[in-house]
Design a protein around this motif. Structure first.
Motif, PDB file in Angstrom:
ATOM      1  N   TYR A   6       0.968  -0.756   0.086  1.00 26.82           N
ATOM      2  CA  TYR A   6      -0.430   0.173  -0.098  1.00 26.82           C
ATOM      3  C   TYR A   6       1.031   1.266  -0.344  1.00 26.82           C
ATOM      4  CZ  TYR A   6      -4.142  -2.445   0.391  1.00 26.82           C
ATOM      5  OH  TYR A   6      -5.512  -2.877   0.860  1.00 26.82           O
ATOM      6  N   GLY A   7       1.528   1.545   1.037  1.00 33.44           N
ATOM      7  CA  GLY A   7       2.602   2.861   0.863  1.00 33.44           C
ATOM      8  C   GLY A   7       3.749   3.001  -0.841  1.00 33.44           C
ATOM      9  N   ASN A   8       4.044   1.824  -1.132  1.00 37.04           N
ATOM     10  CA  ASN A   8       4.461   2.080  -2.203  1.00 37.04           C
ATOM     11  C   ASN A   8       3.681   2.055  -3.621  1.00 37.04           C
ATOM     12  OD1 ASN A   8       7.168   1.199  -2.402  1.00 37.04           O
ATOM     13  ND2 ASN A   8       7.100  -1.084  -2.276  1.00 37.04           N
ATOM     14  N   THR A  90       4.024   4.805   7.961  1.00 38.30           N
ATOM     15  CA  THR A  90       4.849   4.825   8.136  1.00 38.30           C
ATOM     16  C   THR A  90       6.248   4.531   7.071  1.00 38.30           C
ATOM     17  OG1 THR A  90       4.899   3.911  10.878  1.00 38.30           O
ATOM     18  CG2 THR A  90       6.873   3.373   9.661  1.00 38.30           C
ATOM     19  N   GLU A  91       5.327   4.137   6.272  1.00 41.70           N
ATOM     20  CA  GLU A  91       6.325   3.355   4.818  1.00 41.70           C
ATOM     21  C   GLU A  91       6.185   3.789   4.185  1.00 41.70           C
ATOM     22  OE1 GLU A  91       8.084   0.633   1.871  1.00 41.70           O
ATOM     23  OE2 GLU A  91       8.179   0.587   4.381  1.00 41.70           O
ATOM     24  N   TYR A  92       5.021   4.946   4.159  1.00 40.11           N
ATOM     25  CA  TYR A  92       4.945   6.310   2.624  1.00 40.11           C
ATOM     26  C   TYR A  92       6.171   7.281   3.105  1.00 40.11           C
ATOM     27  CZ  TYR A  92       3.688   9.902  -0.264  1.00 40.11           C
ATOM     28  OH  TYR A  92       3.942  11.226  -0.869  1.00 40.11           O
ATOM     29  N   VAL A  93       6.416   7.771   4.275  1.00 38.04           N
ATOM     30  CA  VAL A  93       7.486   8.849   4.581  1.00 38.04           C
ATOM     31  C   VAL A  93       8.918   7.658   4.921  1.00 38.04           C
ATOM     32  CG1 VAL A  93       8.628   9.588   7.115  1.00 38.04           C
ATOM     33  CG2 VAL A  93       5.972   9.478   6.425  1.00 38.04           C
ATOM     34  N   ARG A  94       8.479   6.160   4.548  1.00 35.74           N
ATOM     35  CA  ARG A  94      10.316   5.832   4.633  1.00 35.74           C
ATOM     36  C   ARG A  94      10.874   5.903   3.387  1.00 35.74           C
ATOM     37  NH1 ARG A  94      12.310   1.717   2.220  1.00 35.74           N
ATOM     38  NH2 ARG A  94      10.730   1.191   1.959  1.00 35.74           N
ATOM     39  N   LEU A  95       9.317   5.415   2.386  1.00 33.12           N
ATOM     40  CA  LEU A  95       9.804   5.872   0.627  1.00 33.12           C
ATOM     41  C   LEU A  95       9.793   7.568   0.720  1.00 33.12           C
ATOM     42  CD1 LEU A  95       6.550   3.511  -0.402  1.00 33.12           C
ATOM     43  CD2 LEU A  95       9.362   3.162  -0.616  1.00 33.12           C
TER      44      LEU A  95
END
Length: 174
Positions: A6-8, A90-95
């Protein structure tokens, strides 16, 4: 796994629509709100509360959100994945951080740092890790005694007096 997929997808879509930074700010606000009101997620995931009532809350949240964020909220709710919202953010922020070559770090000191000290610390740390930008989360912990402990995902630097005293103590006890 869910967060990664989902983040990707969210990140790729935000880049495509040229709203990456705006969405980042909005998602960070959402994450902050979830942290400040943990009962909201309990409410949204509770099986004791009618789905229609929970849907109304999602729609109220979506009404004050951008198109992408609103679609994310609705989709996660519809697919029974609303509990994963925090890890997806959190994944979106990391990307985004990877895209911008930004490193988030936590600095722990005995007393609050002056702006000049923060600037020197971030500048030096950026050179060490090869980052364009460092975002510091400051924590004050009197047990550090003096110096600083700097932590990021890939790096830990402990320059605290507490550690130095512990080392001297171990040497004296040998």
């Amino acid at each position: 796994m869910v967060a990664h997929r989902y983040g990707n997808a969210l990140f790729a879509l935000a880049k495509e629509k040229n709203v990456r930074e705006e969405l980042l700010a909005e998602l960070l606000e959402m994450k902050k709100a979830l942290a400040e009101e943990p009962q909201l997620m309990v409410f949204l995931t509770s099986k004791q509360i009618e789905p229609g009532v929970r849907r109304e809350v999602i729609e109220k949240l979506a009404a004050s959100s951008s198109e992408l964020a609103a679609n994310l909220l609705r989709m996660l709710f519809d697919y029974g994945r609303i509990a994963d919202l925090d890890v997806i953010i959190t994944e979106y922020v990391r990307l985004n951080d990877s895209f911008e070559n930004t490193v988030r770090a936590t600095v722990t000191t005995a007393i609050p740092l002056a702006e000049e000290q923060k600037d020197r610390l971030t500048s030096a740390f950026a050179k060490i890790v090869g980052a364009n930008k460092i975002i510091l989360d400051e924590r004050v912990d009197p047990s550090v005694i003096g110096g600083a402990i700097l932590r990021s995902n890939d790096y830990v630097y402990d320059g605290s007096l507490k550690l130095k005293i512990a080392r001297i103590r171990r040497m004296l006890l040998k």
